[in-house]
Design a protein around this motif. Structure first.
Motif, PDB file in Angstrom:
ATOM      1  N   ASN A  92       0.829  -1.201   0.000  1.00 27.22           N
ATOM      2  CA  ASN A  92       0.000   0.000   0.000  1.00 27.22           C
ATOM      3  C   ASN A  92       0.866   1.254   0.000  1.00 27.22           C
ATOM      4  OD1 ASN A  92      -2.551  -1.328   0.130  1.00 27.22           O
ATOM      5  ND2 ASN A  92      -2.195  -1.715   2.301  1.00 27.22           N
ATOM      6  N   LEU A  93       0.377   2.290  -0.625  1.00 31.11           N
ATOM      7  CA  LEU A  93       1.006   3.610  -0.616  1.00 31.11           C
ATOM      8  C   LEU A  93       0.109   4.547   0.190  1.00 31.11           C
ATOM      9  CD1 LEU A  93       3.090   5.711  -1.643  1.00 31.11           C
ATOM     10  CD2 LEU A  93       1.653   5.985  -3.677  1.00 31.11           C
ATOM     11  N   VAL A  94       0.666   5.104   1.259  1.00 37.36           N
ATOM     12  CA  VAL A  94      -0.079   5.985   2.155  1.00 37.36           C
ATOM     13  C   VAL A  94       0.573   7.364   2.099  1.00 37.36           C
ATOM     14  CG1 VAL A  94      -0.915   6.344   4.504  1.00 37.36           C
ATOM     15  CG2 VAL A  94      -0.573   4.011   3.652  1.00 37.36           C
ATOM     16  N   VAL A  95      -0.106   8.313   1.474  1.00 39.80           N
ATOM     17  CA  VAL A  95       0.442   9.657   1.274  1.00 39.80           C
ATOM     18  C   VAL A  95      -0.327  10.651   2.139  1.00 39.80           C
ATOM     19  CG1 VAL A  95       0.763  11.533  -0.380  1.00 39.80           C
ATOM     20  CG2 VAL A  95       1.280   9.180  -1.039  1.00 39.80           C
ATOM     21  N   SER A  96       0.419  11.479   2.873  1.00 36.28           N
ATOM     22  CA  SER A  96      -0.199  12.463   3.766  1.00 36.28           C
ATOM     23  C   SER A  96       0.490  13.806   3.588  1.00 36.28           C
ATOM     24  CB  SER A  96      -0.068  12.018   5.228  1.00 36.28           C
ATOM     25  OG  SER A  96      -0.552  10.705   5.408  1.00 36.28           O
ATOM     26  N   ASN A  97      -0.262  14.883   3.834  1.00 35.58           N
ATOM     27  CA  ASN A  97       0.364  16.210   3.762  1.00 35.58           C
ATOM     28  C   ASN A  97      -0.301  17.181   4.716  1.00 35.58           C
ATOM     29  OD1 ASN A  97      -2.071  16.553   2.063  1.00 35.58           O
ATOM     30  ND2 ASN A  97      -1.170  18.547   1.548  1.00 35.58           N
ATOM     31  N   ALA A  98       0.495  18.144   5.144  1.00 32.76           N
ATOM     32  CA  ALA A  98       0.012  19.294   5.911  1.00 32.76           C
ATOM     33  C   ALA A  98       0.739  20.502   5.344  1.00 32.76           C
ATOM     34  CB  ALA A  98       0.295  19.136   7.404  1.00 32.76           C
ATOM     35  N   GLY A  99       0.035  21.309   4.561  1.00 34.30           N
ATOM     36  CA  GLY A  99       0.667  22.450   3.904  1.00 34.30           C
ATOM     37  C   GLY A  99       0.636  22.314   2.398  1.00 34.30           C
ATOM     38  N   ASP A 100       1.611  22.936   1.726  1.00 36.28           N
ATOM     39  CA  ASP A 100       1.576  22.947   0.255  1.00 36.28           C
ATOM     40  C   ASP A 100       2.713  22.181  -0.401  1.00 36.28           C
ATOM     41  OD1 ASP A 100       3.616  24.691   0.826  1.00 36.28           O
ATOM     42  OD2 ASP A 100       2.701  26.447  -0.141  1.00 36.28           O
ATOM     43  N   CYS A 101       3.415  21.305   0.345  1.00 33.78           N
ATOM     44  CA  CYS A 101       4.233  20.306  -0.332  1.00 33.78           C
ATOM     45  C   CYS A 101       3.264  19.326  -0.990  1.00 33.78           C
ATOM     46  CB  CYS A 101       5.124  19.568   0.664  1.00 33.78           C
ATOM     47  SG  CYS A 101       6.430  20.557   1.417  1.00 33.78           S
ATOM     48  N   ARG A 102       3.638  18.813  -2.147  1.00 31.81           N
ATOM     49  CA  ARG A 102       2.674  18.044  -2.941  1.00 31.81           C
ATOM     50  C   ARG A 102       3.247  16.701  -3.365  1.00 31.81           C
ATOM     51  NH1 ARG A 102       0.802  21.251  -8.059  1.00 31.81           N
ATOM     52  NH2 ARG A 102       0.384  22.760  -6.377  1.00 31.81           N
ATOM     53  N   ALA A 185       7.520  16.958  -3.623  1.00 34.69           N
ATOM     54  CA  ALA A 185       8.277  18.196  -3.817  1.00 34.69           C
ATOM     55  C   ALA A 185       7.658  19.342  -3.026  1.00 34.69           C
ATOM     56  CB  ALA A 185       8.343  18.567  -5.296  1.00 34.69           C
ATOM     57  N   SER A 186       8.502  20.295  -2.684  1.00 35.61           N
ATOM     58  CA  SER A 186       8.040  21.520  -2.036  1.00 35.61           C
ATOM     59  C   SER A 186       7.444  22.449  -3.083  1.00 35.61           C
ATOM     60  CB  SER A 186       9.201  22.201  -1.299  1.00 35.61           C
ATOM     61  OG  SER A 186      10.287  22.451  -2.169  1.00 35.61           O
ATOM     62  N   ASP A 187       6.777  23.494  -2.623  1.00 36.61           N
ATOM     63  CA  ASP A 187       6.045  24.351  -3.561  1.00 36.61           C
ATOM     64  C   ASP A 187       6.960  25.157  -4.465  1.00 36.61           C
ATOM     65  OD1 ASP A 187       6.822  26.018  -1.350  1.00 36.61           O
ATOM     66  OD2 ASP A 187       5.350  27.502  -1.992  1.00 36.61           O
ATOM     67  N   GLY A 188       8.255  25.186  -4.158  1.00 38.96           N
ATOM     68  CA  GLY A 188       9.195  25.848  -5.058  1.00 38.96           C
ATOM     69  C   GLY A 188       9.183  25.234  -6.441  1.00 38.96           C
ATOM     70  N   LEU A 189       8.868  23.939  -6.520  1.00 39.25           N
ATOM     71  CA  LEU A 189       8.708  23.299  -7.829  1.00 39.25           C
ATOM     72  C   LEU A 189       7.330  23.577  -8.406  1.00 39.25           C
ATOM     73  CD1 LEU A 189       9.746  21.280 -10.038  1.00 39.25           C
ATOM     74  CD2 LEU A 189       8.446  19.537  -8.788  1.00 39.25           C
ATOM     75  N   TRP A 190       6.291  23.331  -7.599  1.00 41.05           N
ATOM     76  CA  TRP A 190       4.928  23.335  -8.132  1.00 41.05           C
ATOM     77  C   TRP A 190       4.431  24.718  -8.510  1.00 41.05           C
ATOM     78  CZ3 TRP A 190       4.529  18.709  -9.526  1.00 41.05           C
ATOM     79  CH2 TRP A 190       4.951  17.650  -8.731  1.00 41.05           C
ATOM     80  N   GLU A 191       5.059  25.764  -8.005  1.00 42.49           N
ATOM     81  CA  GLU A 191       4.652  27.118  -8.409  1.00 42.49           C
ATOM     82  C   GLU A 191       5.051  27.435  -9.843  1.00 42.49           C
ATOM     83  OE1 GLU A 191       6.287  29.744  -5.519  1.00 42.49           O
ATOM     84  OE2 GLU A 191       4.717  29.363  -4.039  1.00 42.49           O
ATOM     85  N   LYS A 192       6.002  26.677 -10.375  1.00 42.46           N
ATOM     86  CA  LYS A 192       6.497  26.945 -11.729  1.00 42.46           C
ATOM     87  C   LYS A 192       6.313  25.782 -12.702  1.00 42.46           C
ATOM     88  CE  LYS A 192       8.109  31.044 -10.707  1.00 42.46           C
ATOM     89  NZ  LYS A 192       7.518  32.267 -11.291  1.00 42.46           N
TER      90      LYS A 192
END
Length: 246
Positions: A92-102, A185-192
């Protein structure tokens, strides 16, 4: 550079079990460093004490909340950190986040976001904040809590803790052969760089037989692309080939 990362492989001496994380610090790197050292271990500790495998979401949640509570007890606590984690256990793959890392999954070459960014501009997040007595406003096209922070969940942020919660959102799925790789990745990637664009760029490096250093080259290519488009933010990219965990 306020980003940090963590990777723990061969859990329980099993090469098909692992846990990974990317942490985007703000207001300093202390919260990201603390999360990188403690969050995954706290999650594993909670899962180890959980008798019912179906309650893994709750175990992950307790791991996030415990990490936040522990960090806030540190001396001279400053800043906070967004977090995204990926646990691979029993297929199983269990992915969790708090914030804007994606976290973005490649499914046969198609991008599927497994997380949703926690920002004050999200209707449900804004409603939660305002119902708790806070306010959300927009300055220079960026929505912020109390005129300050542009994310609504994460570890730390003691001065905004009433509104910036550490409770993660979690998604669990069964890994199958169509699941090629996962990008954290952190949002430094996803913003661009868009989700599908990131998958399209990384995929040629992740398919085939010789995969020794190619995922690392894919990460570097994504970072370089974001920088070339003018990103001034910290950028961290982790790529996890998934077929080796089936």
């Amino acid at each position: 550079m306020e980003d940090r990362f963590s990777a723990i492989t061969n859990l329980e001496r099993d090469p098909k079990q692992a846990i990974f994380g990317v942490y985007d610090g703000h207001g300093g790197s202390r919260a990201a460093e603390f999360a990188a050292k403690n969050l995954c271990n706290n999650i594993l500790g909670e899962i180890g004490s959980e008798r019912n495998e179906s309650d893994i979401d709750e175990a992950v949640k307790r791991g996030y909340l415990a990490t936040d509570s522990e960090f806030l007890k540190e001396k001279d606590v400053k800043g906070g950190s967004c977090c995204v984690t990926a646990l691979i256990k029993d297929g199983n793959l269990v992915v969790s986040n708090a914030g804007d890392c994606r976290a973005v999954l490649s499914v046969g070459g198609f991008a599927e976001a497994l997380t949703s960014d926690h920002r004050p501009s999200r209707d449900d997040e804004r409603n939660r904040i305002e119902s708790s007595g806070g306010y959300v406003d927009k300055f220079n096209s960026v929505w912020r809590i109390q005129g300050s922070l542009a994310v609504s969940r994460g570890i730390g942020d003691a001065h905004l803790k009433r509104w910036v919660i550490s409770e993660p959102e979690t998604k669990t799925l069964r890994i199958n052969p169509q699941h090629e790789f996962l990008i954290l990745a952190s949002d430094g990637l996803w913003e661009k760089v868009g989700n599908q664009e990131a998958v399209d760029i990384a995929r040629p490096f992740c398919m085939g037989t010789d995969q020794n250093q190619k995922p690392l080259l894919a990460c570097k290519k994504l970072v370089d692309l974001s920088v070339s488009r003018g990103s001034l933010d910290d950028i961290s990219v982790m790529l996890i080939p998934l077929r080796r965990f089936i």
